[in-house]
Motif scaffolding. Structure first.
Motif, PDB file in Angstrom:
ATOM      1  N   UNK A  92      18.991 -17.348  29.831  1.00  0.00           N
ATOM      2  CA  UNK A  92      19.449 -16.690  31.062  1.00  0.00           C
ATOM      3  C   UNK A  92      19.892 -17.724  32.091  1.00  0.00           C
ATOM      4  N   UNK A  93      19.152 -18.824  32.193  1.00  0.00           N
ATOM      5  CA  UNK A  93      19.544 -19.887  33.130  1.00  0.00           C
ATOM      6  C   UNK A  93      20.909 -20.457  32.769  1.00  0.00           C
ATOM      7  N   UNK A  94      21.226 -20.476  31.484  1.00  0.00           N
ATOM      8  CA  UNK A  94      22.515 -20.990  31.038  1.00  0.00           C
ATOM      9  C   UNK A  94      23.636 -19.986  31.275  1.00  0.00           C
ATOM     10  N   UNK A  95      23.275 -18.743  31.628  1.00  0.00           N
ATOM     11  CA  UNK A  95      24.286 -17.737  31.919  1.00  0.00           C
ATOM     12  C   UNK A  95      24.573 -16.785  30.773  1.00  0.00           C
ATOM     13  N   UNK A  96      23.700 -16.734  29.781  1.00  0.00           N
ATOM     14  CA  UNK A  96      23.918 -15.860  28.622  1.00  0.00           C
ATOM     15  C   UNK A  96      23.556 -14.416  28.964  1.00  0.00           C
ATOM     16  N   UNK A  97      24.156 -13.489  28.244  1.00  0.00           N
ATOM     17  CA  UNK A  97      23.824 -12.075  28.365  1.00  0.00           C
ATOM     18  C   UNK A  97      22.605 -11.815  27.476  1.00  0.00           C
ATOM     19  N   UNK A  98      21.458 -11.588  28.102  1.00  0.00           N
ATOM     20  CA  UNK A  98      20.193 -11.489  27.368  1.00  0.00           C
ATOM     21  C   UNK A  98      19.645 -10.073  27.335  1.00  0.00           C
ATOM     22  N   UNK A  99      20.435  -9.085  27.669  1.00  0.00           N
ATOM     23  CA  UNK A  99      19.920  -7.712  27.753  1.00  0.00           C
ATOM     24  C   UNK A  99      19.362  -7.220  26.414  1.00  0.00           C
ATOM     25  N   UNK A 100      20.019  -7.547  25.314  1.00  0.00           N
ATOM     26  CA  UNK A 100      19.519  -7.143  24.001  1.00  0.00           C
ATOM     27  C   UNK A 100      18.208  -7.825  23.660  1.00  0.00           C
TER      28      UNK A 100
ATOM     29  N   UNK B  95      -0.469  -6.281  16.291  1.00  0.00           N
ATOM     30  CA  UNK B  95      -0.173  -7.690  16.549  1.00  0.00           C
ATOM     31  C   UNK B  95       0.774  -8.253  15.487  1.00  0.00           C
ATOM     32  N   UNK B  96       0.556  -7.872  14.239  1.00  0.00           N
ATOM     33  CA  UNK B  96       1.430  -8.335  13.161  1.00  0.00           C
ATOM     34  C   UNK B  96       2.841  -7.776  13.328  1.00  0.00           C
ATOM     35  N   UNK B  97       2.953  -6.500  13.683  1.00  0.00           N
ATOM     36  CA  UNK B  97       4.272  -5.898  13.922  1.00  0.00           C
ATOM     37  C   UNK B  97       4.978  -6.582  15.084  1.00  0.00           C
ATOM     38  N   UNK B  98       4.224  -6.933  16.113  1.00  0.00           N
ATOM     39  CA  UNK B  98       4.784  -7.640  17.263  1.00  0.00           C
ATOM     40  C   UNK B  98       5.380  -8.973  16.820  1.00  0.00           C
ATOM     41  N   UNK B  99       4.626  -9.730  16.053  1.00  0.00           N
ATOM     42  CA  UNK B  99       5.107 -11.040  15.589  1.00  0.00           C
ATOM     43  C   UNK B  99       6.324 -10.899  14.682  1.00  0.00           C
ATOM     44  N   UNK B 100       6.303  -9.896  13.815  1.00  0.00           N
ATOM     45  CA  UNK B 100       7.433  -9.685  12.913  1.00  0.00           C
ATOM     46  C   UNK B 100       8.683  -9.278  13.677  1.00  0.00           C
ATOM     47  N   UNK B 101       8.500  -8.499  14.738  1.00  0.00           N
ATOM     48  CA  UNK B 101       9.642  -8.053  15.536  1.00  0.00           C
ATOM     49  C   UNK B 101      10.341  -9.237  16.206  1.00  0.00           C
ATOM     50  N   UNK B 102       9.573 -10.273  16.514  1.00  0.00           N
ATOM     51  CA  UNK B 102      10.122 -11.416  17.241  1.00  0.00           C
ATOM     52  C   UNK B 102      10.625 -12.531  16.327  1.00  0.00           C
ATOM     53  N   UNK B 103      10.536 -12.325  15.013  1.00  0.00           N
ATOM     54  CA  UNK B 103      11.061 -13.339  14.096  1.00  0.00           C
ATOM     55  C   UNK B 103      12.555 -13.534  14.333  1.00  0.00           C
ATOM     56  N   UNK B 104      12.969 -14.761  14.542  1.00  0.00           N
ATOM     57  CA  UNK B 104      14.378 -15.069  14.726  1.00  0.00           C
ATOM     58  C   UNK B 104      14.887 -14.902  16.147  1.00  0.00           C
ATOM     59  N   UNK B 105      14.052 -14.417  17.049  1.00  0.00           N
ATOM     60  CA  UNK B 105      14.519 -14.190  18.420  1.00  0.00           C
ATOM     61  C   UNK B 105      14.755 -15.505  19.155  1.00  0.00           C
ATOM     62  N   UNK B 106      13.951 -16.514  18.888  1.00  0.00           N
ATOM     63  CA  UNK B 106      14.131 -17.812  19.555  1.00  0.00           C
ATOM     64  C   UNK B 106      15.450 -18.439  19.138  1.00  0.00           C
ATOM     65  N   UNK B 107      15.771 -18.380  17.858  1.00  0.00           N
ATOM     66  CA  UNK B 107      17.042 -18.956  17.399  1.00  0.00           C
ATOM     67  C   UNK B 107      18.221 -18.167  17.966  1.00  0.00           C
ATOM     68  N   UNK B 108      18.067 -16.859  18.092  1.00  0.00           N
ATOM     69  CA  UNK B 108      19.134 -16.046  18.689  1.00  0.00           C
ATOM     70  C   UNK B 108      19.319 -16.399  20.164  1.00  0.00           C
ATOM     71  N   UNK B 109      18.211 -16.611  20.878  1.00  0.00           N
ATOM     72  CA  UNK B 109      18.291 -17.003  22.284  1.00  0.00           C
ATOM     73  C   UNK B 109      18.938 -18.377  22.419  1.00  0.00           C
ATOM     74  N   UNK B 110      18.601 -19.293  21.518  1.00  0.00           N
ATOM     75  CA  UNK B 110      19.203 -20.628  21.556  1.00  0.00           C
ATOM     76  C   UNK B 110      20.704 -20.575  21.296  1.00  0.00           C
TER      77      UNK B 110
END
Length: 163
Positions: free
Chosen positions: A61-69, A100-115
């Protein structure tokens, strides 16, 4: 069966019970056997994952990306994490572990997508800089040179008309 001695009947019942229990173990879900420690570890892991994802999304977001998704996914994962904590506090360790497991699975790959969104936004910002500042500078120089050439052309033409 009436003619069999009592110990043989008991032996048959014993083996049938063992066989039944063994076969029943294939139908019982291992997910229904989580301990308090398993649930606690899963919740801590999910909290860490959510925190790391929020940091990555904030940087994007600081870089100006559209992060709504990304925020939508983070909100859903945070909801699952809160459900896991509620289930844990209520002593339902199986549900806590699953949430907790579903939460972690849902976030798989989100960091790379944000990057990747961050990189795209940074590249777009560089391109905007080139277009806005460099393009404007080149345009201003072109107008100045064109104006001088235009003035020089009309000044010469004016001298030939006078002569």
């Amino acid at each position: 069966m009436k003619n069999l001695p009592r110990y043989k009947i008991l032996k048959i019942i014993f083996y049938a019970t063992i066989l039944f229990l063994y076969s029943a173990s294939f139908f019982i879900s291992p997910a229904s056997c989580y301990s308090q420690e398993d649930a606690e570890i899963a919740i801590q892991s999910a909290e860490s994952t959510v925190l790391n994802c929020y940091k990555a999304v904030f940087e994007a977001e600081k870089a100006g990306a559209n992060i709504s998704g990304l925020l939508k996914v983070l909100n859903e994962a945070s909801w699952l994490l809160s459900r896991a904590k509620v289930a844990y506090n209520n002593g339902d360790f199986n549900s806590a572990y699953e949430y907790a497991t579903n939460c972690s699975q849902m976030l798989d790959g989100l960091i790379s997508e944000a990057d990747s969104l961050k990189l795209e936004a940074e590249n777009a910002r560089r391109m905007d800089f080139l277009v806005n500042y460099v393009g404007s500078s080149v345009g201003a120089i072109a107008i100045a040179v064109g104006g001088y050439a235009f003035w020089f052309f009309f000044k010469r033409r004016g001298k030939t008309v006078e002569a």
